[in-house]
Design a protein around this motif. Structure first.
Motif, PDB file in Angstrom:
ATOM      1  N   LYS A 175       6.717 -10.898 -14.308  1.00  0.00           N
ATOM      2  CA  LYS A 175       6.188 -12.201 -13.904  1.00  0.00           C
ATOM      3  C   LYS A 175       4.707 -12.175 -13.521  1.00  0.00           C
ATOM      4  O   LYS A 175       4.038 -13.200 -13.582  1.00  0.00           O
ATOM      5  N   LEU A 176       4.195 -11.023 -13.083  1.00  0.00           N
ATOM      6  CA  LEU A 176       2.816 -10.943 -12.603  1.00  0.00           C
ATOM      7  C   LEU A 176       1.932 -10.209 -13.611  1.00  0.00           C
ATOM      8  O   LEU A 176       2.300  -9.146 -14.114  1.00  0.00           O
ATOM      9  N   SER A 177       0.769 -10.760 -13.879  1.00  0.00           N
ATOM     10  CA  SER A 177      -0.195 -10.120 -14.776  1.00  0.00           C
ATOM     11  C   SER A 177      -1.269  -9.425 -13.946  1.00  0.00           C
ATOM     12  O   SER A 177      -1.858 -10.023 -13.041  1.00  0.00           O
ATOM     13  N   PHE A 178      -1.523  -8.140 -14.247  1.00  0.00           N
ATOM     14  CA  PHE A 178      -2.530  -7.357 -13.539  1.00  0.00           C
ATOM     15  C   PHE A 178      -2.918  -6.165 -14.399  1.00  0.00           C
ATOM     16  O   PHE A 178      -2.253  -5.848 -15.382  1.00  0.00           O
ATOM     17  N   GLY A 179      -4.013  -5.511 -14.019  1.00  0.00           N
ATOM     18  CA  GLY A 179      -4.520  -4.407 -14.835  1.00  0.00           C
ATOM     19  C   GLY A 179      -3.577  -3.225 -14.929  1.00  0.00           C
ATOM     20  O   GLY A 179      -3.285  -2.709 -16.009  1.00  0.00           O
ATOM     21  N   GLY A 180      -3.112  -2.746 -13.801  1.00  0.00           N
ATOM     22  CA  GLY A 180      -2.192  -1.610 -13.741  1.00  0.00           C
ATOM     23  C   GLY A 180      -1.732  -1.456 -12.309  1.00  0.00           C
ATOM     24  O   GLY A 180      -2.156  -2.210 -11.425  1.00  0.00           O
ATOM     25  N   GLY A 181      -0.883  -0.484 -12.040  1.00  0.00           N
ATOM     26  CA  GLY A 181      -0.419  -0.339 -10.664  1.00  0.00           C
ATOM     27  C   GLY A 181       0.631   0.720 -10.507  1.00  0.00           C
ATOM     28  O   GLY A 181       0.779   1.614 -11.346  1.00  0.00           O
ATOM     29  N   CYS A 182       1.390   0.590  -9.438  1.00  0.00           N
ATOM     30  CA  CYS A 182       2.392   1.600  -9.090  1.00  0.00           C
ATOM     31  C   CYS A 182       3.640   0.926  -8.526  1.00  0.00           C
ATOM     32  O   CYS A 182       3.563  -0.150  -7.931  1.00  0.00           O
TER      33      CYS A 182
END
Length: 453
Positions: A376-383
């Motif tokens: 559901k969430l758009s973002f560059g990258g993560g953990c």
């Protein structure tokens, strides 16, 4: 020497094909690694002078990342650069298809002040590995590190190949040149300017920007682990990290417990941090004053100030909401708003109203929740159940989306960023299938329909 002349000389050097041989590139990467190792002490000293980083923090967040990237590129460059055979379609039979990687030419790297060694050298590794010439412009905001970069790079390489400009070089003189590729790391506003300038020459760009990266903590999360990792990730480099957790979104049922554990971690590791030598400082007075104003919000824990040393102790804003002043822009400092939520769907609606962030961190023991948020969430990258650590893997491309940037790098992605993929079809002259040639008739149409339907 003017920037224009540097670019002209590099273009001439590039067009003589000196940078194309793979063995040449590997030798240059090894030279760069040796120069960095030889100058480790003065690099660490410069990082302390500009940012107050301890030797341990500086090595961990700057040099270790660079050495890993260098080792990866040196080891795998021959494989990365080799032509890749790919599948050919029925239309091209009996031809064979290949992808060749070729360098762009003269590239520009504009690097920031917050991780001045890492965020200059890491893209430089990709540019060298891909066979480009490089103009480097470090940040004037971190003058000691910029001076060291200028010294090291200009001693290691001939200026026709890689040249580091003085950090005080006027921006217009640097930016308004005809480069073949521009790699920029910095703020979204300046990134827009760089993209606008690049568009006049149709120069491709990578923009590594920032944003308000959330950390989401649900009711199933291991709160002790979450608190420890959030405190570490937020306050390393005094919060001056583009992928630091900008704010915490925590389920209302566990908010008070998480807040107490965050406080315990801060007390344990950052007691009187504003007076400690090994706690980083805010980069300049302008940012110090901006961050200090955020401490006026209600529900403040910590945030003690040492104005003379330009240090702000880790701060929590435990009564924040999406309308709080700290939520107006990227914080980029040791101030951490904590916002509670009731349902995931409400959280998603609120978070989607913000620009797409560079990172998102999800703390949960429920895999379905993690998958739902990833979808559901758009973002560059993560953990999942960690922070920042995705940056340390050279196998994971790092970059933003939307307002947090475009393009990516690290590991092979750095090589790809600075390479043009040239598609080549190799046919034979021994066979010539006539169906593509005139005349076009019903018989040929039937054959095509039979093949492709």
């Amino acid at each position: 020497m003017s920037v224009r002349l540097v670019v002209e000389n590099q273009r001439s050097y590039f067009q003589k094909d000196y940078t194309r041989p793979i063995n040449f590139r590997i030798r240059q990467l090894r030279k760069l690694k040796n120069s960095l190792k030889h100058n480790e002490k003065i690099i660490l000293d410069a990082l302390y002078k500009d940012l107050g980083k301890s030797k341990m923090e500086a090595y961990m967040t700057e040099l270790s990342v660079v050495y890993q990237e260098l080792n990866e590129a040196i080891k795998h460059l021959k494989t990365w650069a080799a032509p890749k055979k790919v599948k050919s379609g029925l239309m091209t039979m009996p031809a064979k298809s290949y992808i060749y990687q070729e360098p762009y030419g003269v590239t520009l790297i504009l690097s920031p002040w917050n991780y001045p060694i890492n965020l200059t050298i890491t893209p430089l590794i990709g540019a060298i590995a891909a066979g480009n010439c490089v103009v480097v412009k470090p940040s004037e905001t971190s003058p000691h590190c910029s001076a060291i970069l200028e010294k090291i790079l200009n001693y290691t390489f001939v200026e026709e190949y890689v040249h580091c400009l003085p950090s005080q070089t006027p921006h217009d003189e640097v930016n308004y040149q005809n480069y073949d590729y521009i790699f920029f790391t910095g703020s979204t506003n300046v990134g827009k300017e760089i993209m606008s300038i690049a568009s006049s020459n149709l120069t491709p760009v990578t923009l590594e920007l920032g944003g308000k990266s959330p950390a989401i903590v649900d009711e199933t999360a291991n709160l002790e682990i979450a608190a420890r990792r959030l405190v570490w990730a937020k306050y390393i480099n005094a919060g001056q990290t583009c992928v630091a957790p900008d704010h915490i979104l925590v389920h209302e049922s566990v908010k008070s417990q998480l807040v107490e554990k965050l406080k315990d971690e801060i007390k344990l590791n950052y007691s009187h941090a504003e007076n400690k030598d090994d706690y980083p400082k805010i980069i300049n007075d302008k940012h110090f004053e901006r961050l200090s104003k955020l401490l006026d919000e209600p529900g403040l824990f910590g945030g003690e100030i040492n104005k003379a040393a330009r240090k702000i102790a880790p701060a929590l804003l435990v009564d924040s909401d999406f309308s709080s002043p700290a939520m107006d822009e990227e914080i980029f400092g040791p101030v951490l708003p904590i916002i509670s939520y009731q349902s995931l769907d409400d959280l998603i609606v609120k978070q989607r109203q913000l620009a797409k962030p560079l990172a998102t961190y999800i703390f949960t023991e429920n895999q379905a929740t993690a998958n739902y948020l990833l979808e559901k969430l758009s973002f560059g990258g993560g953990c999942i159940n960690d922070c920042l650590m995705h940056l340390t893997s050279s196998s994971l491309p790092f970059g933003g989306v939307g307002a947090s940037g475009m393009g990516n790098y690290h590991g092979k992605a750095s090589f790809n960023t600075f390479s043009h993929s040239k598609s080549i079809l190799k046919n034979t002259s021994k066979i010539d299938i006539p169906i593509r040639y005139l005349p076009f008739n019903q018989a040929k149409l039937k054959i095509l329909k039979r093949i492709f339907s």
